[in-house]
Design an enzyme around this catalytic site. Sequence first.
Site, PDB file in Angstrom:
ATOM      1  N   ASN A   9       0.869  -1.183   0.000  1.00 12.09           N
ATOM      2  CA  ASN A   9       0.000   0.000   0.000  1.00 12.09           C
ATOM      3  C   ASN A   9       0.906   1.233   0.000  1.00 12.09           C
ATOM      4  O   ASN A   9       1.474   1.583   1.026  1.00 12.09           O
ATOM      5  CB  ASN A   9      -0.910  -0.018   1.236  1.00 12.09           C
ATOM      6  CG  ASN A   9      -1.783   1.223   1.313  1.00 12.09           C
ATOM      7  OD1 ASN A   9      -1.829   2.026   0.363  1.00 12.09           O
ATOM      8  ND2 ASN A   9      -2.471   1.399   2.427  1.00 12.09           N
ATOM      9  N   TRP A  10       1.026   1.831  -1.165  1.00  7.74           N
ATOM     10  CA  TRP A  10       1.933   2.989  -1.283  1.00  7.74           C
ATOM     11  C   TRP A  10       1.366   4.237  -0.599  1.00  7.74           C
ATOM     12  O   TRP A  10       2.095   5.209  -0.398  1.00  7.74           O
ATOM     13  CB  TRP A  10       2.195   3.308  -2.764  1.00  7.74           C
ATOM     14  CG  TRP A  10       3.043   2.306  -3.484  1.00  7.74           C
ATOM     15  CD1 TRP A  10       3.547   1.132  -2.985  1.00  7.74           C
ATOM     16  CD2 TRP A  10       3.501   2.394  -4.839  1.00  7.74           C
ATOM     17  NE1 TRP A  10       4.284   0.489  -3.949  1.00  7.74           N
ATOM     18  CE2 TRP A  10       4.273   1.235  -5.099  1.00  7.74           C
ATOM     19  CE3 TRP A  10       3.326   3.326  -5.870  1.00  7.74           C
ATOM     20  CZ2 TRP A  10       4.866   1.006  -6.345  1.00  7.74           C
ATOM     21  CZ3 TRP A  10       3.913   3.097  -7.102  1.00  7.74           C
ATOM     22  CH2 TRP A  10       4.683   1.945  -7.338  1.00  7.74           C
ATOM     23  N   LYS A  11       0.059   4.221  -0.304  1.00  2.00           N
ATOM     24  CA  LYS A  11      -0.604   5.416   0.251  1.00  2.00           C
ATOM     25  C   LYS A  11      -0.328   6.623  -0.663  1.00  2.00           C
ATOM     26  O   LYS A  11      -0.194   6.437  -1.875  1.00  2.00           O
ATOM     27  CB  LYS A  11      -0.153   5.647   1.701  1.00  2.00           C
ATOM     28  CG  LYS A  11      -0.287   4.375   2.549  1.00  2.00           C
ATOM     29  CD  LYS A  11      -0.139   4.598   4.017  1.00  2.00           C
ATOM     30  CE  LYS A  11      -0.287   3.273   4.752  1.00  2.00           C
ATOM     31  NZ  LYS A  11      -0.232   3.414   6.199  1.00  2.00           N
ATOM     32  N   HIS A  97      -9.574   1.486   4.688  1.00  2.00           N
ATOM     33  CA  HIS A  97      -8.316   1.659   5.422  1.00  2.00           C
ATOM     34  C   HIS A  97      -8.567   2.604   6.604  1.00  2.00           C
ATOM     35  O   HIS A  97      -9.368   3.541   6.491  1.00  2.00           O
ATOM     36  CB  HIS A  97      -7.229   2.212   4.494  1.00  2.00           C
ATOM     37  CG  HIS A  97      -5.870   2.143   5.116  1.00  2.00           C
ATOM     38  ND1 HIS A  97      -5.441   3.073   6.038  1.00  2.00           N
ATOM     39  CD2 HIS A  97      -4.865   1.241   4.988  1.00  2.00           C
ATOM     40  CE1 HIS A  97      -4.223   2.726   6.445  1.00  2.00           C
ATOM     41  NE2 HIS A  97      -3.849   1.620   5.829  1.00  2.00           N
ATOM     42  N   GLU A  99      -6.971   4.993   7.685  1.00  2.00           N
ATOM     43  CA  GLU A  99      -6.745   6.419   7.373  1.00  2.00           C
ATOM     44  C   GLU A  99      -7.970   7.020   6.699  1.00  2.00           C
ATOM     45  O   GLU A  99      -8.295   8.194   6.912  1.00  2.00           O
ATOM     46  CB  GLU A  99      -5.485   6.549   6.497  1.00  2.00           C
ATOM     47  CG  GLU A  99      -4.225   6.275   7.326  1.00  2.00           C
ATOM     48  CD  GLU A  99      -3.076   5.635   6.571  1.00  2.00           C
ATOM     49  OE1 GLU A  99      -3.078   5.649   5.321  1.00  2.00           O
ATOM     50  OE2 GLU A  99      -2.167   5.099   7.235  1.00  2.00           O
ATOM     51  N   GLU A 169      -5.595  -4.544  10.508  1.00  2.00           N
ATOM     52  CA  GLU A 169      -4.545  -3.561  10.727  1.00  2.00           C
ATOM     53  C   GLU A 169      -4.806  -2.805  12.035  1.00  2.00           C
ATOM     54  O   GLU A 169      -5.591  -1.838  12.044  1.00  2.00           O
ATOM     55  CB  GLU A 169      -4.509  -2.553   9.572  1.00  2.00           C
ATOM     56  CG  GLU A 169      -4.252  -3.187   8.219  1.00  2.00           C
ATOM     57  CD  GLU A 169      -3.620  -2.193   7.243  1.00  2.00           C
ATOM     58  OE1 GLU A 169      -2.558  -2.521   6.710  1.00  2.00           O
ATOM     59  OE2 GLU A 169      -4.177  -1.098   7.041  1.00  2.00           O
ATOM     60  N   GLY A 175       2.531   2.461  10.879  1.00  2.00           N
ATOM     61  CA  GLY A 175       3.506   3.539  10.737  1.00  2.00           C
ATOM     62  C   GLY A 175       4.204   3.906  12.037  1.00  2.00           C
ATOM     63  O   GLY A 175       4.878   4.925  12.121  1.00  2.00           O
ATOM     64  N   SER A 215       3.360  -2.035  10.397  1.00  2.00           N
ATOM     65  CA  SER A 215       4.808  -2.154  10.591  1.00  2.00           C
ATOM     66  C   SER A 215       5.374  -3.521  10.209  1.00  2.00           C
ATOM     67  O   SER A 215       6.273  -4.032  10.868  1.00  2.00           O
ATOM     68  CB  SER A 215       5.189  -1.779  12.032  1.00  2.00           C
ATOM     69  OG  SER A 215       4.838  -0.421  12.285  1.00  2.00           O
ATOM     70  N   GLY A 236       2.766  -0.954   4.357  1.00  2.00           N
ATOM     71  CA  GLY A 236       2.901   0.458   4.008  1.00  2.00           C
ATOM     72  C   GLY A 236       4.358   0.815   3.763  1.00  2.00           C
ATOM     73  O   GLY A 236       4.930   0.529   2.719  1.00  2.00           O
ATOM     74  N   GLY A 237       4.991   1.443   4.763  1.00  2.00           N
ATOM     75  CA  GLY A 237       6.348   1.980   4.629  1.00  2.00           C
ATOM     76  C   GLY A 237       7.349   1.054   3.959  1.00  2.00           C
ATOM     77  O   GLY A 237       8.086   1.471   3.053  1.00  2.00           O
TER      78      GLY A 237
HETATM   79  P1  13P Z   1       2.958   0.496   7.769  1.00  2.00           P
HETATM   80  O1  13P Z   1       3.439  -0.789   7.170  1.00  2.00           O
HETATM   81  O2  13P Z   1       3.705   1.704   7.280  1.00  2.00           O
HETATM   82  O3  13P Z   1       2.844   0.420   9.257  1.00  2.00           O
HETATM   83  O4  13P Z   1       1.460   0.715   7.222  1.00  2.00           O
HETATM   84  C1  13P Z   1       0.551  -0.317   7.315  1.00  2.00           C
HETATM   85  C2  13P Z   1      -0.644   0.020   6.508  1.00  2.00           C
HETATM   86  O5  13P Z   1      -1.380   0.931   6.845  1.00  2.00           O
HETATM   87  C3  13P Z   1      -0.867  -0.717   5.271  1.00  2.00           C
HETATM   88  O6  13P Z   1      -2.113  -0.446   4.731  1.00  2.00           O
END
Ligand code: 13P
Length: 253
Positions: A9-11, A97, A99, A169, A175, A215, A236-237
């Site tokens: 997930n590049w966000k 998600h 967010e 999640e 994050g 994470s 994500g990251g």
């Molecule tokens: P991180 O891997 O950066 O914690 O993010 C997880 C996430 O929100 C994937 O959708």
Amino acid sequence: MRKQIAAANWKMNLTFQQGEKLLDDILIANIQLSNDCQVIFAVPFPYLIMAKSEIEEEKNYAVAAQNCSDQKPGAYTGEVSVEMLSSIGISHCIIGHSERREYYHETNSILAAKVDRCLEMNITPIFCCGESLKIRESGSQDDFVRLQLEESLFHLGPDSLKKIIIAYEPIWAIGTGKTATTAQAQEMHAFIRSVLSNKYGSEVAESISILYGGSVKANNAKELFSCPDVDGGLVGGASLVASEFIQIIRSLK
Ligand code: 13P
């Protein structure tokens, strides 16, 4: 066996050029996936066509949108419909998600509509659920996640539910560098499966991939994915760094 999935997930990160290079750097590793495994790149809308063409020759690789409208096509400035996604061959879409729930006030009922819209167009929803730190500390995470599933998914019949991918999640792990322990992840994933099983029966529940997100890194993916009810990750990251994500793909069961 249900599918084991590494989903990136590049966000709202990377320029077009950086995104293209990242995909090149990952695909050059030439990781061959068995039919039990899948890699999904959830990229920003303007990069979907590019990402689709990057993975065109690859087997068991897919591209996802990160969101879609809950409405049918019409006067909704700035929104993207599932019809649009389908018309460019997009097969998956992240729905709900945390967010989006937090910053854009997406409720369980809006998410139920988005799930329906995706399924109408044969797009697989990657449905996200998970609790905040406050809820975890109060010990009510099971009730909270159960309600998310009930209110957004339980209107579906078993054949439709089988088409969903679930991502658990925990918000406190997103994050933050703070990962759920394997015990916490396994416990919640088994709980989610039991909730699905109670409503739809074990055959349906056992067929659904439940990804862990929060994470996930190259150095903890293998341990997390080894849990019997963890069927891969939504990352994500670490999905923004080619060497990290390659290692995460290699950590799939
Ligand atoms: P991180 O891997 O950066 O914690 O993010 C997880 C996430 O929100 C994937 O959708």
